[in-house]
Scaffold this motif. Sequence first.
Motif, PDB file in Angstrom:
ATOM      1  N   GLY A  18       0.856  -1.121   0.024  1.00  0.00           N
ATOM      2  CA  GLY A  18      -0.111   0.201  -0.507  1.00  0.00           C
ATOM      3  C   GLY A  18       0.843   1.602  -0.290  1.00  0.00           C
ATOM      4  O   GLY A  18       1.993   1.261  -0.931  1.00  0.00           O
ATOM      5  N   TRP A  19       0.603   2.187   1.038  1.00  0.00           N
ATOM      6  CA  TRP A  19       0.811   3.822   1.161  1.00  0.00           C
ATOM      7  C   TRP A  19       1.057   3.834   2.480  1.00  0.00           C
ATOM      8  O   TRP A  19       0.679   3.422   3.264  1.00  0.00           O
ATOM      9  N   VAL A  20       2.558   4.882   2.833  1.00  0.00           N
ATOM     10  CA  VAL A  20       2.602   5.636   3.929  1.00  0.00           C
ATOM     11  C   VAL A  20       2.357   6.840   3.821  1.00  0.00           C
ATOM     12  O   VAL A  20       2.988   7.493   2.995  1.00  0.00           O
ATOM     13  N   ILE A  21       1.615   7.118   4.841  1.00  0.00           N
ATOM     14  CA  ILE A  21       1.899   8.674   5.165  1.00  0.00           C
ATOM     15  C   ILE A  21       2.530   9.228   5.832  1.00  0.00           C
ATOM     16  O   ILE A  21       2.296   9.017   6.429  1.00  0.00           O
ATOM     17  N   TRP A  22       3.252  10.068   6.072  1.00  0.00           N
ATOM     18  CA  TRP A  22       4.334  10.845   6.576  1.00  0.00           C
ATOM     19  C   TRP A  22       4.051  12.247   6.777  1.00  0.00           C
ATOM     20  O   TRP A  22       4.187  12.781   6.321  1.00  0.00           O
ATOM     21  N   ALA A  23       3.853  12.599   8.547  1.00  0.00           N
ATOM     22  CA  ALA A  23       3.308  14.255   8.427  1.00  0.00           C
ATOM     23  C   ALA A  23       4.851  14.671   9.097  1.00  0.00           C
ATOM     24  O   ALA A  23       6.091  14.564   9.710  1.00  0.00           O
ATOM     25  N   TYR A  24       5.150  16.251   8.784  1.00  0.00           N
ATOM     26  CA  TYR A  24       6.117  17.317   8.230  1.00  0.00           C
ATOM     27  C   TYR A  24       6.271  17.421   9.786  1.00  0.00           C
ATOM     28  O   TYR A  24       5.473  17.742  10.048  1.00  0.00           O
ATOM     29  N   GLU A  25       7.735  17.252  10.151  1.00  0.00           N
ATOM     30  CA  GLU A  25       8.496  17.506  12.425  1.00  0.00           C
ATOM     31  C   GLU A  25       9.433  18.373  11.976  1.00  0.00           C
ATOM     32  O   GLU A  25       8.152  20.041  12.630  1.00  0.00           O
ATOM     33  N   TYR A  26      10.224  18.961  11.195  1.00  0.00           N
ATOM     34  CA  TYR A  26      11.046  19.844  10.993  1.00  0.00           C
ATOM     35  C   TYR A  26      11.625  20.271  10.166  1.00  0.00           C
ATOM     36  O   TYR A  26      12.181  18.760   9.821  1.00  0.00           O
TER      37      TYR A  26
END
Length: 95
Positions: free
Chosen positions: A87-95
């Motif tokens: 599938g797919w992985v979503i990564w959220a911006y941190e810094y």
Amino acid sequence: MQTLMQTKSMTGNPPAKIGKPMEAFVLEKATLRHCQLQLEGFDKPVAGIEYKGEYYSFFRFLTTWDEAEKIANRLKGTCVITPVKKGWVIWAYEY
């Protein structure tokens, strides 16, 4: 310059970019580095990726492109999507 991945081998058919106001895009594995991030409020490090000097934390795994696109559009912030075997992985911006 951003490296965009265009593939049909995963579930769904991702466009080069998601939605007009979104800055989410699909990264090729060769353009990023996996790491562990120690985030404030978490006792243990979390899975993360580094891309061009910016860090993103694991947000969610999804099995279809439609689900990934829907969630990424809801985030209304910077995120990236990487393809994985199932599938797919979503990564959220941190810094």
